[in-house]
Enzyme design. Sequence first.
Site, PDB file in Angstrom:
ATOM      1  N   ARG A   1     -12.984  15.068   7.906  1.00 34.17           N
ATOM      2  CA  ARG A   1     -13.773  15.427   6.711  1.00 34.17           C
ATOM      3  C   ARG A   1     -15.229  15.659   7.100  1.00 34.17           C
ATOM      4  NH1 ARG A   1     -12.121  10.197   3.715  1.00 34.17           N
ATOM      5  NH2 ARG A   1      -9.883  10.353   4.020  1.00 34.17           N
TER       6      ARG A   1
ATOM      7  N   GLY B   1     -15.777   1.503  14.638  1.00 35.00           N
ATOM      8  CA  GLY B   1     -16.820   0.464  14.574  1.00 35.00           C
ATOM      9  C   GLY B   1     -16.471  -0.752  15.415  1.00 35.00           C
ATOM     10  N   GLU B   2     -15.170  -1.105  15.435  1.00 36.40           N
ATOM     11  CA  GLU B   2     -14.751  -2.309  16.172  1.00 36.40           C
ATOM     12  C   GLU B   2     -14.621  -2.052  17.665  1.00 36.40           C
ATOM     13  OE1 GLU B   2     -11.135  -3.826  14.286  1.00 36.40           O
ATOM     14  OE2 GLU B   2     -12.027  -3.343  12.352  1.00 36.40           O
TER      15      GLU B   2
ATOM     16  N   LYS C   1       3.274   0.786   3.188  1.00 35.80           N
ATOM     17  CA  LYS C   1       2.834  -0.265   4.114  1.00 35.80           C
ATOM     18  C   LYS C   1       2.940  -1.577   3.381  1.00 35.80           C
ATOM     19  CE  LYS C   1      -0.814   2.108   6.509  1.00 35.80           C
ATOM     20  NZ  LYS C   1      -2.240   2.252   6.527  1.00 35.80           N
TER      21      LYS C   1
ATOM     22  N   GLU D   1      -8.077  -5.409   5.361  1.00 32.30           N
ATOM     23  CA  GLU D   1      -7.998  -5.039   3.942  1.00 32.30           C
ATOM     24  C   GLU D   1      -6.819  -5.721   3.258  1.00 32.30           C
ATOM     25  OE1 GLU D   1      -8.758  -0.905   5.409  1.00 32.30           O
ATOM     26  OE2 GLU D   1      -9.453  -0.627   3.359  1.00 32.30           O
TER      27      GLU D   1
ATOM     28  N   HIS E   1     -13.206   2.427   0.143  1.00 26.91           N
ATOM     29  CA  HIS E   1     -13.149   1.382   1.187  1.00 26.91           C
ATOM     30  C   HIS E   1     -13.737   0.069   0.683  1.00 26.91           C
ATOM     31  CE1 HIS E   1     -13.468   4.660   4.579  1.00 26.91           C
ATOM     32  NE2 HIS E   1     -12.197   4.362   4.337  1.00 26.91           N
TER      33      HIS E   1
ATOM     34  N   ASN F   1       0.873  -1.167   0.000  1.00 27.51           N
ATOM     35  CA  ASN F   1       0.000   0.000   0.000  1.00 27.51           C
ATOM     36  C   ASN F   1       0.912   1.218   0.000  1.00 27.51           C
ATOM     37  OD1 ASN F   1      -1.790   2.038   0.466  1.00 27.51           O
ATOM     38  ND2 ASN F   1      -2.747   1.110   2.270  1.00 27.51           N
TER      39      ASN F   1
ATOM     40  N   LEU G   1     -16.080   2.387   9.990  1.00 31.14           N
ATOM     41  CA  LEU G   1     -15.970   3.626  10.774  1.00 31.14           C
ATOM     42  C   LEU G   1     -14.561   3.761  11.337  1.00 31.14           C
ATOM     43  CD1 LEU G   1     -19.310   3.161  12.774  1.00 31.14           C
ATOM     44  CD2 LEU G   1     -18.995   4.308  10.563  1.00 31.14           C
ATOM     45  N   GLY G   2     -13.724   4.491  10.626  1.00 31.57           N
ATOM     46  CA  GLY G   2     -12.374   4.768  11.105  1.00 31.57           C
ATOM     47  C   GLY G   2     -12.171   6.266  11.017  1.00 31.57           C
ATOM     48  N   ASN G   3     -10.939   6.705  10.835  1.00 30.80           N
ATOM     49  CA  ASN G   3     -10.715   8.123  10.640  1.00 30.80           C
ATOM     50  C   ASN G   3     -11.432   8.580   9.359  1.00 30.80           C
ATOM     51  OD1 ASN G   3      -9.633  10.415  11.784  1.00 30.80           O
ATOM     52  ND2 ASN G   3      -7.850  10.341  10.422  1.00 30.80           N
ATOM     53  N   GLY G   4     -11.387   7.719   8.329  1.00 32.23           N
ATOM     54  CA  GLY G   4     -12.293   7.858   7.181  1.00 32.23           C
ATOM     55  C   GLY G   4     -13.471   6.932   7.458  1.00 32.23           C
TER      56      GLY G   4
ATOM     57  N   ARG H   1     -11.816   7.958  20.645  1.00 31.73           N
ATOM     58  CA  ARG H   1     -11.694   7.469  22.027  1.00 31.73           C
ATOM     59  C   ARG H   1     -11.694   8.651  23.006  1.00 31.73           C
ATOM     60  NH1 ARG H   1      -7.389   2.995  22.607  1.00 31.73           N
ATOM     61  NH2 ARG H   1      -6.916   4.045  20.675  1.00 31.73           N
TER      62      ARG H   1
ATOM     63  N   ARG I   1      -2.678  -2.023  -3.436  1.00 30.77           N
ATOM     64  CA  ARG I   1      -3.895  -1.261  -3.222  1.00 30.77           C
ATOM     65  C   ARG I   1      -3.860  -0.064  -4.165  1.00 30.77           C
ATOM     66  NH1 ARG I   1      -5.273   3.177   1.114  1.00 30.77           N
ATOM     67  NH2 ARG I   1      -7.468   3.380   0.652  1.00 30.77           N
TER      68      ARG I   1
HETATM   69  P1  AMP Z   1      -8.868   3.663  11.838  1.00 31.99           P
HETATM   70  O1  AMP Z   1      -8.784   4.805  10.872  1.00 31.99           O
HETATM   71  O2  AMP Z   1      -9.705   2.519  11.344  1.00 31.99           O
HETATM   72  O3  AMP Z   1      -7.534   3.221  12.363  1.00 31.99           O
HETATM   73  O4  AMP Z   1      -9.654   4.220  13.129  1.00 31.99           O
HETATM   74  C1  AMP Z   1      -9.174   5.298  13.877  1.00 31.99           C
HETATM   75  C2  AMP Z   1     -10.263   5.770  14.820  1.00 31.99           C
HETATM   76  O5  AMP Z   1     -10.655   4.690  15.693  1.00 31.99           O
HETATM   77  C3  AMP Z   1      -9.837   6.912  15.730  1.00 31.99           C
HETATM   78  O6  AMP Z   1     -10.860   7.879  15.797  1.00 31.99           O
HETATM   79  C4  AMP Z   1      -9.677   6.230  17.074  1.00 31.99           C
HETATM   80  O7  AMP Z   1      -9.900   7.120  18.139  1.00 31.99           O
HETATM   81  C5  AMP Z   1     -10.811   5.212  17.004  1.00 31.99           C
HETATM   82  N1  AMP Z   1     -10.669   4.208  18.047  1.00 31.99           N
HETATM   83  C6  AMP Z   1      -9.706   3.269  18.198  1.00 31.99           C
HETATM   84  N2  AMP Z   1      -9.912   2.599  19.362  1.00 31.99           N
HETATM   85  C7  AMP Z   1     -11.024   3.131  19.955  1.00 31.99           C
HETATM   86  C8  AMP Z   1     -11.745   2.874  21.151  1.00 31.99           C
HETATM   87  N3  AMP Z   1     -11.364   1.925  22.004  1.00 31.99           N
HETATM   88  N4  AMP Z   1     -12.844   3.611  21.403  1.00 31.99           N
HETATM   89  C9  AMP Z   1     -13.232   4.584  20.560  1.00 31.99           C
HETATM   90  N5  AMP Z   1     -12.592   4.874  19.405  1.00 31.99           N
HETATM   91  C10 AMP Z   1     -11.509   4.148  19.108  1.00 31.99           C
END
Ligand code: AMP
Length: 405
Positions: free
Chosen positions: A243, A334-335, A14, A386, A182, A7, A211-214, A286, A93
């Site tokens: 965003r 999401g996780e 990566k 991914e 995604h 990636n 549901l991540g930063n994106g 978090r 990717r």
């Molecule tokens: P990603 O882009 O998939 O790595 O996700 C990043 C996002 O996941 C960030 O907003 C983190 O704060 C959030 N995140 C990771 N662990 C937790 C957690 N235990 N509770 C809430 N948000 C989390």
Amino acid sequence: MKILVLNSGSSSLKFKLFMQKKLLASASGLIEQIGDEESSALLTFIDDLGNNKKLQLNSPIPDHRKAIKVMTVMLRESGMLTDLKELTGIGHRVVHGGESFQQPVRIDENVIAAIKKLIPLAPLHNPANLIGIEVAAEHAPRIPQVAVFDTAFHQSIPAHAYLYALPYYLYKKKKIRRYGFHGTSHAYVARQAAQYLDTPIEELNIITLHLGNGASAAAIQGGRCIDTSMGMTPLEGLVMGTRSGDIDPAILFYLARESGLGIDELDTLLNKKSGLKGICGDNDMRRICESAAQENRHAKFALNVFCYRLKKYIGSYMAALGGVDCIVFTGGIGENSGTVRWKCCLGMERLGISLDSRKNSLQQNDIREIQKKGSQISLLVIPTDEEYEIASQTLQVISDNNGAL
Ligand code: AMP
């Protein structure tokens, strides 16, 4: 059988190495700040005795050519790969495949030319992905390389979902339409969900929430995506870390006229300074949940806006699918965020969504269900992977090209 997944970003590389027919991840690495004095490279792997090991290097890595060399040396030192020649294939990717790619493809000159042509649609990402492809081909010219596109899974969405209500020639001439991103994550977790539910994916209506930063949502009918929340670019849709997601486009005209903001400033405003960060100054969910729990007003706004938008998308995809069997939560938020999952499912019992608070609060790294007994709709938390999906699609393309491996 060894598949390397690359990636390649503008200043990072990566990589992850998968072994054996079952595609077990054996080593993964990240090279950052390429082109900088402070570049760093980290490889983590599991040795013969099953111990987790690390190799680290901090020295300037001027370009991607050098980065691939560093990666090769680290993989050799780890004992995981003596030479790139040992690889069965390399999976890349690639962010934007436009309308040209509905599937992963074996890379040749025509594919490279097509990815180049798509640069205007993804000016930051596709050039970086191409560098990875070109450099990998230089280092391992005989190894099959496969491009796996973030957009490909969404190419099945119908015209009524991908067309914007803009003059039609803008679609025909400029390819302005919704593409979605995604895709590898949505495809992966949807398949995992079907496996978990022990039901053929063809018989399921699934909403996947990455549901991540994106962040993006997808409506998947019988294994085919019929709608997704990101658009021509990853800016549309859900509220994200930095965003804005959906906004009234007239806000841009207003800001340009009233505040004199130029195109680049507006771009930065919407992509880098909005979303959770724009509302409360932080894009880490978090910390936002912690601050919201302590009644911090802006953190509460950010959390509430994020979850309300999410809930609206869930509702609209239930309508688009004509009913749903399963909702999947994935990505860092999401996780891991029970709070977000709980808030976006709140008050949806009459729509068949009943979340079990106790199951939802358990932390577990594996696939799990969090709905109440008797909930019409299954609610699953599924860790995304991914790189695994890219490795598996790469292997599939190579097998299809060569006959069974
Ligand atoms: P990603 O882009 O998939 O790595 O996700 C990043 C996002 O996941 C960030 O907003 C983190 O704060 C959030 N995140 C990771 N662990 C937790 C957690 N235990 N509770 C809430 N948000 C989390």
